[in-house]
Scaffold this active site. Structure first.
Site, short mmCIF file in Angstrom:
data_model
loop_
_atom_site.label_atom_id
_atom_site.label_comp_id
_atom_site.label_asym_id
_atom_site.label_seq_id
_atom_site.Cartn_x
_atom_site.Cartn_y
_atom_site.Cartn_z
N SER A 277 0.87 -1.19 0.00
CA SER A 277 0.00 0.00 0.00
C SER A 277 0.89 1.23 0.00
O SER A 277 2.08 1.13 0.32
CB SER A 277 -0.87 0.02 1.26
OG SER A 277 -0.09 0.46 2.37
N ASP A 278 0.35 2.39 -0.32
CA ASP A 278 1.11 3.60 -0.05
C ASP A 278 0.98 3.91 1.45
O ASP A 278 0.21 3.29 2.18
CB ASP A 278 0.66 4.77 -0.95
CG ASP A 278 1.76 5.83 -1.09
OD1 ASP A 278 2.72 5.81 -0.30
OD2 ASP A 278 1.65 6.69 -1.98
N TYR A 279 1.73 4.88 1.87
CA TYR A 279 1.89 5.28 3.28
C TYR A 279 0.54 5.55 3.96
O TYR A 279 -0.12 6.54 3.63
CB TYR A 279 2.71 6.57 3.26
CG TYR A 279 3.56 6.90 4.45
CD1 TYR A 279 4.93 6.74 4.39
CD2 TYR A 279 3.00 7.44 5.58
CE1 TYR A 279 5.73 7.10 5.46
CE2 TYR A 279 3.78 7.79 6.66
CZ TYR A 279 5.15 7.62 6.58
OH TYR A 279 5.95 7.98 7.64
#
Ligand code: NOJ
Length: 745
Positions: A277-279
């Site tokens: 996932s992104d942050y």
């Protein structure tokens, strides 16, 4: 975490004995997976930033317990080595950690920002720069980077345009694949191989209004024609991982988007790498209004196909309970862990003992950085062939806030830059000419400075010099993530500074350093020459100085259209025609009857509808002429490509690199096609007077597009083809495609 601690010797069993057994990666994954507890599996699915110096006892205990599978952007070289030792020698199964970092355009040696590198149109160079970045980062114990960013960027307001490879799917795909090859090297198992990450899947660059993280609405045909292809190219180049995007795509956050992750990536593209996932993007699905709470968000992310959660802890906090209550099947967990372990085995992490060491930029890496900066710079104007500067220039005035700012010239994503290795234009010019011949008066303290008290000194320097070199643009902090701008003008009082300097009456060269296309029409009108250098990285200074004085010639081409004004955005060359296309005659601001400003065509009444500089544009110190396009046959039949060629001749007095571009257009199709589509390019070096026939093969597959049923087809009909110096010029020829209707994969 309540997994049973077994003696460290058993940890060795899993890691080292498996390594010696000669088993296939898949068998090793299966064997290891069968021995893991649910907690250990969830640990592998979690990426944290939490390494702090010195390593705390609690942190060491977490690693021993297998709570984390990966870390990003954290820790020193020694911390990483120690954390890895604990993971491999003191955890129950000895599973190595995977250290990740945003190595975006260089690690210790900073190369031009990705958008600048894209302006080189040189895949070999881009591969070499990525290879060097990989060497430096892996030496320090990092084996995973979050690059390349493959989001098509057609809106310069969006700050991340700096990190993109531009507006065109073919160009971005070609260059992105080169970056993947560079990072990953010959084999992922080599110790200097850095796993790449195709991000942000997908649509992130189409954020509404150019505002970062904003929603994205894209019809499936546009996704397939424009936004997916660079990712697919990375997939074909063997990219080790994908990152989800922050945005919602057509109402569904990319991080919980089954269509993207399951149907396209795992299904159509048969991908077996890691999806991260992104942050904090997993719990952000709650804010998107797509998940009720973090439990729901964890469920949605995992079912959609996110293997690893970055930074936030929805997986660690919720997955166990979700599995135990039967809401999530163990098969989903196993599939995710399998992908992660597969990457760790492929990277050889189980088989190597890393001894990371600190590195710093050396002559070889700085030489790549200088070449990359040189090939990235785009010459936009050169009135009266002012450039290259002649030896008779005795004194130059160096003016502007970007002339001597190490931090700004390296651009966004330069957290590991070695400042001492950065050479500014001022330093390079002084080096070249001697300090006495360089009159430095910045005029402004930084690019956003609005005060004018530095102007008189700058004007005085201009008066005393033979020539004025203006270093203008944007500070580092104005582009990159979350740095969207609603205005694209030169910030601060830079335009006013140029007005003031202009009064001195000396020839001016403007060098622009920025993270995006800016609008600077008046400055370009006042300057006799304009060089767009982007944020050129560590060796920007020497590269620019060599270009200005002609030790090398500019060869960069715009990878993105430059608008005249922010009101034209989004603007890109590959548009559809509209039913009422405007013509070249309808340029300018019409005067007269306000009721009838001009024809009822697709344009603006207050500015030209054309761009300031088109995609693919860039001057050199030579002059190239193109012959008409020649086709090997008037008809393209299935399985029988045709060749389009043109003779290119260098009419200038210097060697020059011409970037020859191939475009085509379907005149009538079941889904209207763009006015032009880039389908190939070649960089050719020609000596004065030399000519070369440049040829491109066009196959029926090159001409395929998605029809209304989303089948990829090549339809019969007329096709126009250009061999051109940019997207707005070139000579055109036409051929016919004869009934090739079967879907092409
Ligand atoms: C958020 C950014 O969107 C992404 O590109 C980056 O790799 C991660 N943060 C990690 O720093």
């Amino acid at each position: 975490m309540n997994s049973v601690r077994l003696p460290a010797a058993l940890g060795l069993l899993a890691g080292e004995l498996l390594a010696q057994s000669g088993m296939s990666v898949e068998d090793r994954v299966t064997a290891l997976l069968s021995r893991m507890t649910l907690d250990e599996k969830i640990g592998q699915m979690s990426q944290s930033t939490s390494i702090r110096t010195p390593l705390s006892e609690q942190f060491k205990a977490e690693i021993r317990a297998g709570r984390w599978g990966s870390f990003l952007n954290a820790g020193s070289v020694t911390d990483r080595a120690e954390a890895q030792r604990i993971a491999m020698k003191e955890s129950r199964l000895g599973i190595p950690l995977l250290f990740a970092r945003d190595v975006i355009h260089g690690y210790k040696t900073i190369f031009p920002i990705p958008l600048g590198q894209a302006a080189s149109w040189n895949p070999e160079l881009i591969e070499e720069a990525a290879r060097q970045a990989a060497r430096e980062a892996t030496a320090e114990g990092i084996r995973w980077t979050f690059a390349p960013m493959l989001d098509i960027a057609r809106d310069p307001r969006w700050g991340r345009v700096a990190e993109s490879l531009g507006e065109d799917p073919f160009l971005a795909g070609t260059l992105g694949a080169a970056m993947v090859r560079g990072f990953q090297g010959r084999s992922l198992a080599d110790p200097d191989s850095l796993a790449a990450c195709a991000k942000h899947f997908a649509g992130y660059g189409a954020a509404e209004a150019g505002r970062d993280y904003n929603s994205v609405w894209l019809p499936e045909i546009l996704l397939r024609e424009v936004y997916f292809p660079p990712f697919h190219a990375a997939r074909l180049a063997g990219v080790a991982s994908f990152m989800t995007a922050f945005n919602a795509l057509n109402g569904v956050p990319a991080t919980g988007n089954r269509f993207l992750l399951r149907d396209i990536l795992r299904g159509e593209w048969n991908y077996d790498g890691v999806v991260v996932s992104d942050y904090e993007a997993v719990p952000e699905m709650v804010r998107h209004g797509y998940a009720r709470d973090d439990r729901d968000a964890a469920t949605k992310a995992l079912t959609a196909g996110v293997d690893m959660e970055m930074v936030s802890t929805s997986y660690v906090d919720r997955l166990k309970q979700l599995v135990e209550s039967g809401s999530i099947g163990m098969n989903l967990i196993d599939a995710a862990v399998r992908n992660i372990l597969r990457l760790k085995f492929r990277l050889g992490l189980f088989d190597q003992t890393i001894a990371p060491r600190e590195v710093s930029p050396g002559p070889a890496s700085l030489a790549i950085a200088e070449r990359a900066a040189m090939e990235s710079a785009v010459l936009l104007k050169n009135e009266g062939e002012l450039l290259p500067l002649s030896g008779s220039v005795r004194t130059v005035a160096v003016i502007g806030p970007l002339a001597d700012s190490r931090l700004d010239q390296v651009g966004t994503w330069s957290m590991d830059a070695v400042a001492d290795a950065v050479q500014t234009p001022l330093a390079a010019l002084r080096n070249r000419m001697g300090t006495g011949r360089v009159l430095y008066a910045p005029g402004l303290r930084n690019s956003r400075d609005r005060t004018t008290d530095g102007f008189p000194a700058a004007v005085e320097a201009a008066r005393r010099a033979d020539i004025v070199l203006l270093f203008l643009g944007e500070e580092q902090i104005l582009s990159g993530e979350a740095r969207s701008r609603a205005f694209l003008d030169l910030p601060g009082a830079q335009a006013a500074l140029v007005d003031a300097i202009h009064q001195a009456g000396k020839p001016m060269v403007a060098v622009l350093m920025a993270g995006r296309p800016l609008t600077f029409h008046d400055v370009a009108a006042q300057a006799r020459a304009v060089l767009y250098a982007w944020h050129p990285g560590a060796m920007g200074g020497p590269a620019i100085s060599k270009l200005l004085f002609g030790d090398a010639a500019p060869s960069g081409r715009l990878p993105i259209t430059f608008p005249r004004t922010v009101g034209q955005v989004p603007i890109y060359y590959s548009e559809l025609r509209t039913g009422r296309p405007a013509s070249e005659k309808e340029l300018g601001i019409p005067l007269g009857n306000p009721e009838q400003p001009a024809g009822y065509t697709s344009k603006y009444i207050d500015v030209d509808f054309t761009p300031e500089y088109p995609f693919g544009f860039g001057l050199t110190y030579s002059r190239f002429e193109y012959s008409p396009v020649r086709l090997s046959a008037p008809v393209l039949r299935a399985a029988q490509p045709i060749t389009a060629s043109a003779e290119i001749v260098n009419r200038g007095a210097r060697d020059g690199v011409e970037t020859v571009q191939l475009y085509f257009h379907h005149v009538a199709a079941s889904v209207a096609q763009p006015v032009r589509k880039l389908a190939g390019f070649q960089r050719v070096l020609l000596k004065p007077g030399e000519s070369r026939r440049v040829s491109f093969q066009i196959s029926s597959d090159d001409l395929a597009f998605y029809d209304q049923s989303r089948r990829r087809v090549t339809e019969p009909g007329r096709v126009q083809v250009w061999i051109a110096p940019d997207a707005a010029r070139g000579s055109m020829a036409e051929f016919t495609v004869q009934s090739v209707t079967e879907p092409v994969e």
